[in-house]
Every structure is written in structure tokens, then in C-alpha cells.
Design a protein around this motif. Sequence first.
Motif, PDB file in Angstrom:
ATOM      1  N   MET A 187       0.849  -1.195   0.000  1.00 29.40           N
ATOM      2  CA  MET A 187       0.000   0.000   0.000  1.00 29.40           C
ATOM      3  C   MET A 187       0.885   1.244   0.000  1.00 29.40           C
ATOM      4  N   PHE A 188       0.432   2.243  -0.737  1.00 29.78           N
ATOM      5  CA  PHE A 188       1.147   3.514  -0.851  1.00 29.78           C
ATOM      6  C   PHE A 188       0.155   4.580  -0.399  1.00 29.78           C
ATOM      7  N   ILE A 189       0.367   5.097   0.807  1.00 28.06           N
ATOM      8  CA  ILE A 189      -0.647   5.955   1.435  1.00 28.06           C
ATOM      9  C   ILE A 189      -0.073   7.344   1.723  1.00 28.06           C
ATOM     10  N   THR A 190      -0.924   8.214   2.240  1.00 29.69           N
ATOM     11  CA  THR A 190      -0.474   9.566   2.612  1.00 29.69           C
ATOM     12  C   THR A 190      -0.965   9.885   4.030  1.00 29.69           C
ATOM     13  N   LEU A 191      -0.622  11.097   4.437  1.00 29.15           N
ATOM     14  CA  LEU A 191      -1.047  11.592   5.747  1.00 29.15           C
ATOM     15  C   LEU A 191      -2.555  11.578   5.943  1.00 29.15           C
ATOM     16  N   GLY A 192      -3.280  11.653   4.841  1.00 32.76           N
ATOM     17  CA  GLY A 192      -4.743  11.706   4.925  1.00 32.76           C
ATOM     18  C   GLY A 192      -5.348  10.361   5.282  1.00 32.76           C
ATOM     19  N   ASP A 193      -4.555   9.300   5.240  1.00 34.21           N
ATOM     20  CA  ASP A 193      -5.065   7.963   5.538  1.00 34.21           C
ATOM     21  C   ASP A 193      -4.717   7.621   6.982  1.00 34.21           C
ATOM     22  N   GLN A 194      -5.738   7.455   7.792  1.00 37.52           N
ATOM     23  CA  GLN A 194      -5.518   7.143   9.214  1.00 37.52           C
ATOM     24  C   GLN A 194      -5.511   5.634   9.388  1.00 37.52           C
ATOM     25  N   LEU A 195      -4.350   5.084   9.741  1.00 41.50           N
ATOM     26  CA  LEU A 195      -4.268   3.626   9.926  1.00 41.50           C
ATOM     27  C   LEU A 195      -4.227   3.332  11.424  1.00 41.50           C
ATOM     28  N   ASP A 196      -5.400   3.030  11.981  1.00 43.31           N
ATOM     29  CA  ASP A 196      -5.481   2.825  13.427  1.00 43.31           C
ATOM     30  C   ASP A 196      -5.453   1.333  13.757  1.00 43.31           C
ATOM     31  N   SER A 197      -5.645   1.021  15.026  1.00 40.06           N
ATOM     32  CA  SER A 197      -5.494  -0.392  15.411  1.00 40.06           C
ATOM     33  C   SER A 197      -6.576  -1.246  14.762  1.00 40.06           C
ATOM     34  N   GLU A 198      -7.763  -0.676  14.585  1.00 33.21           N
ATOM     35  CA  GLU A 198      -8.816  -1.464  13.931  1.00 33.21           C
ATOM     36  C   GLU A 198      -8.412  -1.804  12.497  1.00 33.21           C
ATOM     37  N   PHE A 199      -7.811  -0.824  11.812  1.00 36.17           N
ATOM     38  CA  PHE A 199      -7.347  -1.077  10.450  1.00 36.17           C
ATOM     39  C   PHE A 199      -6.383  -2.274  10.443  1.00 36.17           C
ATOM     40  N   PHE A 200      -5.432  -2.248  11.386  1.00 37.28           N
ATOM     41  CA  PHE A 200      -4.424  -3.314  11.371  1.00 37.28           C
ATOM     42  C   PHE A 200      -4.998  -4.664  11.798  1.00 37.28           C
ATOM     43  N   GLN A 201      -6.051  -4.632  12.630  1.00 34.72           N
ATOM     44  CA  GLN A 201      -6.683  -5.919  12.962  1.00 34.72           C
ATOM     45  C   GLN A 201      -7.316  -6.546  11.729  1.00 34.72           C
ATOM     46  N   ARG A 202      -7.811  -5.678  10.821  1.00 35.63           N
ATOM     47  CA  ARG A 202      -8.625  -6.195   9.721  1.00 35.63           C
ATOM     48  C   ARG A 202      -7.902  -6.258   8.379  1.00 35.63           C
ATOM     49  N   VAL A 203      -6.718  -5.624   8.284  1.00 39.68           N
ATOM     50  CA  VAL A 203      -6.101  -5.509   6.949  1.00 39.68           C
ATOM     51  C   VAL A 203      -5.680  -6.887   6.421  1.00 39.68           C
ATOM     52  N   SER A 204      -5.744  -7.016   5.108  1.00 41.01           N
ATOM     53  CA  SER A 204      -5.456  -8.283   4.434  1.00 41.01           C
ATOM     54  C   SER A 204      -4.060  -8.810   4.779  1.00 41.01           C
ATOM     55  N   PRO A 205      -3.952 -10.117   5.052  1.00 40.19           N
ATOM     56  CA  PRO A 205      -2.633 -10.695   5.362  1.00 40.19           C
ATOM     57  C   PRO A 205      -1.695 -10.705   4.162  1.00 40.19           C
ATOM     58  N   THR A 206      -2.211 -10.383   2.974  1.00 39.84           N
ATOM     59  CA  THR A 206      -1.344 -10.363   1.783  1.00 39.84           C
ATOM     60  C   THR A 206      -0.453  -9.124   1.746  1.00 39.84           C
ATOM     61  N   VAL A 207      -0.781  -8.086   2.545  1.00 37.71           N
ATOM     62  CA  VAL A 207      -0.037  -6.808   2.485  1.00 37.71           C
ATOM     63  C   VAL A 207       1.328  -6.987   3.144  1.00 37.71           C
ATOM     64  N   LYS A 208       2.373  -6.771   2.350  1.00 40.29           N
ATOM     65  CA  LYS A 208       3.738  -7.033   2.853  1.00 40.29           C
ATOM     66  C   LYS A 208       4.467  -5.768   3.282  1.00 40.29           C
ATOM     67  N   ILE A 209       3.994  -4.637   2.842  1.00 37.00           N
ATOM     68  CA  ILE A 209       4.602  -3.359   3.260  1.00 37.00           C
ATOM     69  C   ILE A 209       3.587  -2.234   3.028  1.00 37.00           C
ATOM     70  N   ILE A 210       3.645  -1.240   3.923  1.00 37.78           N
ATOM     71  CA  ILE A 210       2.873  -0.010   3.718  1.00 37.78           C
ATOM     72  C   ILE A 210       3.867   1.134   3.687  1.00 37.78           C
ATOM     73  N   ALA A 211       3.852   1.905   2.601  1.00 36.50           N
ATOM     74  CA  ALA A 211       4.758   3.059   2.485  1.00 36.50           C
ATOM     75  C   ALA A 211       3.927   4.330   2.592  1.00 36.50           C
ATOM     76  N   THR A 212       4.317   5.196   3.521  1.00 34.41           N
ATOM     77  CA  THR A 212       3.609   6.480   3.619  1.00 34.41           C
ATOM     78  C   THR A 212       4.422   7.575   2.931  1.00 34.41           C
ATOM     79  N   TYR A 213       3.693   8.413   2.232  1.00 42.06           N
ATOM     80  CA  TYR A 213       4.293   9.517   1.473  1.00 42.06           C
ATOM     81  C   TYR A 213       4.485  10.695   2.421  1.00 42.06           C
ATOM     82  N   SER A 214       5.310  10.481   3.431  1.00 46.20           N
ATOM     83  CA  SER A 214       5.512  11.529   4.438  1.00 46.20           C
ATOM     84  C   SER A 214       6.684  11.137   5.318  1.00 46.20           C
ATOM     85  N   VAL A 215       7.275  12.168   5.923  1.00 41.70           N
ATOM     86  CA  VAL A 215       8.312  11.882   6.913  1.00 41.70           C
ATOM     87  C   VAL A 215       7.664  11.661   8.280  1.00 41.70           C
ATOM     88  N   GLY A 216       6.485  12.242   8.471  1.00 43.92           N
ATOM     89  CA  GLY A 216       5.741  12.035   9.722  1.00 43.92           C
ATOM     90  C   GLY A 216       4.963  10.725   9.644  1.00 43.92           C
TER      91      GLY A 216
END
Length: 327
Positions: free
Chosen positions: A50-79
Amino acid sequence: MTQPILVVTCRYPKDVEDRIDRDYNARRNPNQLPFSQQELLSAAAGADAMFITLGDQLDSEFFQRVSPTVKIIATYSVGFDHIDLEAAARRKIPIAYTPGVNNEATADIAMLLLLGASRRAYEAQELVRTGAWKPLSPDMLLGWQVGGKVLGILGMGRVGQAVARRARGFGMKIHYHDRSALPAEIAGDAVYHKDPSDLLRASQFLSLHAPETPQTRHFLNAKAISLLPPGAIVVNTARGGLVVDEDLIAALKSGRVAAAGLDVFEGEPKLHPEYVSLKNTFLLPHIGSATIETRTAMGMLALDNVEAVLHGRPAPTLVPALSWKVA
Ligand code: DGY
């Protein structure tokens, strides 16, 4: 050969988009608006990265439910304050970010804010654009000179150091606080304050460059503001959450803080409405990294990380946290 599936939540500069199109089966957000969490989870089903930005809030619920196929998440930000890193670590999903490529552009914007606030650029623009400009009067729009003043830098990382380099060119004296003092060859003549309160007491100008963490959140509150020299000028290009808006607004109204230059806001793109009604604010819409060069470099670095992980190589810039170390 089938290409990896990459969830892409935003539009990026052309070279970045071209690389995405060349190397990935991109699942894009059809709207200009951020994905809702449900849309993001649906897009991630069966995706490789996944290639995301600051506008995408990835909270604990997201991580509980996200697909096990996802091997990396890259955020377009230093924060990375929009990502629950512990929840990512529990799912063993590495998080990549984009440090080191936005320093110069963000430092330029910090200087723009510093000068814009101290030279009352908003009021000056208003006079010119509304036709209210009258023949020169010697006391019109008197601002505050930066030369010879102390610039306090909270967070002397790459951006803080880039701001210091620029500010020295304007004749400012640099003071800073960070968790530890910089090596002498990097600090130069900058004065280190171990205690942030001492930095505040010295800072005729204060520029914030710390990440937003539970420790730094709401750093600039009424108590901190009371330590600043009267008539100090505050600049923030880091994160809006470092500031208690009501307290800064009260200080701007009373003149305790003479002016503020702000590029970031808590809850942005919404901002506290009183910032807009004040004349002694110089406000920008989070454009610290917004140059073609920087935004392209950020995208390329994010994609370098995705590519590395999907090809089994070490990723160049993973967030220095638990995510990939958890056993
Ligand atoms: C960052 O990189 O975190 C900036 O705030 C957004 O460009």
C-alpha cells in the motif's frame, strides 16, 4: 509476469505515477477524497503493498482487519503520527516513510512563515489587494526585524538544521533543544538547551520541528507560551498537534505572541476558525514539501521501499520502530 498489486490512495507527481503504472497493478482511489477505512480495507484485500499519505488514518482497527497479503505499507511523508505503529508491529507489517528528502523545501517554507509573520505579510497583501493602500506613512505595517534575534528551534533534526543554515544567513542567532546536543561540527555556533523551558525563555522567534508524539503533543500550551519573551513570533511547519490552538490564539490576541506563521494545523484541513480572523497570522495549507522536486523524490523513495520489500531486499527507510523487529 503478473505485476504486484499496489493500493494507491492519492495522485502523485507525473514521474511517480509513471513508475507506478510501469511496475504495478495499481488499485487507485477513484475520488480525490481520502478512502474511508472500509474502502481502504476493501482495496487492500489481496494487495501486495500500500502507498498511502497523511490523509489515511491507519489505526489499530485497520491493522486488525487488513489483508494478510499486504507485505509493506509506504507512507508519502516523513511524519508517521497517522499510523498506529504498535498495531502494525503486531501484524508484522513494515512501515516505510520518506525521511531526508523534504528538508530543504520545508526549511524554505519555515523561512517564508518566519518572514511572513514578522513582516506582517498577510496585512500587507490585504492592503494591496483590496485597494486600501494609502500614500506611504512611516508607521505603516511596522514589523519585527529578524537580524540579530534569537531563533529557537525545537527539534534539531534534518529540517531544523536546514532552517538554522538559512536563518544564520539572515543574521539570526540559533538556539535549539533536542533529546541530545548535536556534535560540535554540526551544531556550529548553535546554543544547546537541554531543558526545553530554557529554549523557550531565549526564543524571540520559535520554530517547531519536532515530530508529533505523545511526549510532544500540545507542547506549546499556555505555560510554554508564558516562558517566551514578550512579543515572540511562533512558526510551525511540523505538526499542528504540537500546539494548543486556544492558547496560541489567546496569546496572539493579547499580543503576548506578536505573530504566528503556521503551515500545519491540528485536525487539518480544518483549522481553528479564529486563526483566520486574526491579522497577525500568516497561514499556509501544509505545503512544506510541496515542490515538484521534493514531492517526486518522496514518491520515488516510497516506491523504492515497496520494491525492496517485494523483492526480498532490505528497505531503505523503514520507520525506526517496532514494526519489523517483533518476533
Ligand atoms: C511530511 O512529510 O510528513 C510532511 O508533513 C507532508 O509532506
